[in-house]
Design a protein around this motif. Sequence first.
Motif: not given
Length: 276
Positions: A224-225, A257-259, A265-267
């Motif tokens: 999962g995200i 994926f939504d914001k 994911f990125w941070a």
Amino acid sequence: MLKIDSHQHFWLYHPVKDAWITDDLKAIQQDFLPADLSPILEQHGIGGCIAVQADQSEKETEFLVELARQHSFIKGVVGWVDLQSEDIEEQLARYNRQPIIKGFRHILQGEPDDRFMLGDQFQRGISLLHKYNFTYDILIKPQHLPYATELAGTFPQQRFVVDHMAKPLIKDQILDNWEQGIKDLAVHPNVYCKVSGLVTEADWHRHQPEDFKPYLNVVFEAFGIERLMFGSDWPVCNVAGGYDAAINTIRGYIGQFDKAGQEKFWAGNATAFYRL
């Protein structure tokens, strides 16, 4: 959108110490230091990184800590400590006084015994990490996944993260045992996964975005995200297209994926996991 690179390395190249950097990896047979990485992170809008050990020595941990003192974009260090040492608790207590050290890693994939992580002495060390608020990076290949699953189940309070998605055989387009192993490991909520190191498991010179999609589908469905984080594996990624290739491999995929999901994911996930 803030981004954190959860997995990269620094080293002063030495042919004996770094014997793993064989001649087919000539692109990385040189020094790589923060001054080399800083402009690359800035180019990609990445605000910080986690420096991960590449050599199994206490000197390596000290080296990374010193670099972090000098460069504020290094937000955390995953060092090395001998988890099998008789005085492991004293060592962890000492490292706990250095907040930049977030966790530790052992090069499990290099051990002759695939079951090394299940040894009594090693597990004694793992059992103490949670007490001192340290994470553990699991560096393995597909054949190690069943043992990693057992390890994660034995220590449900310990925060684990599997590096490089356990190095699936992307070049050969094989999923089979790796896919089931990832699904079994992801059942344990204390385990996260780094979406990193993918380009080096693919065909270095001819990889395409579609080569990675089956593997990304597996980990995003399994974890999962909320339990995935981006890592470049710089400078190792330089053998297969460099930082651009490493980040572009995932950038298109994550767009579905939504914001809020993308921010995790990125941070967000790396920040929470490593308590940055």
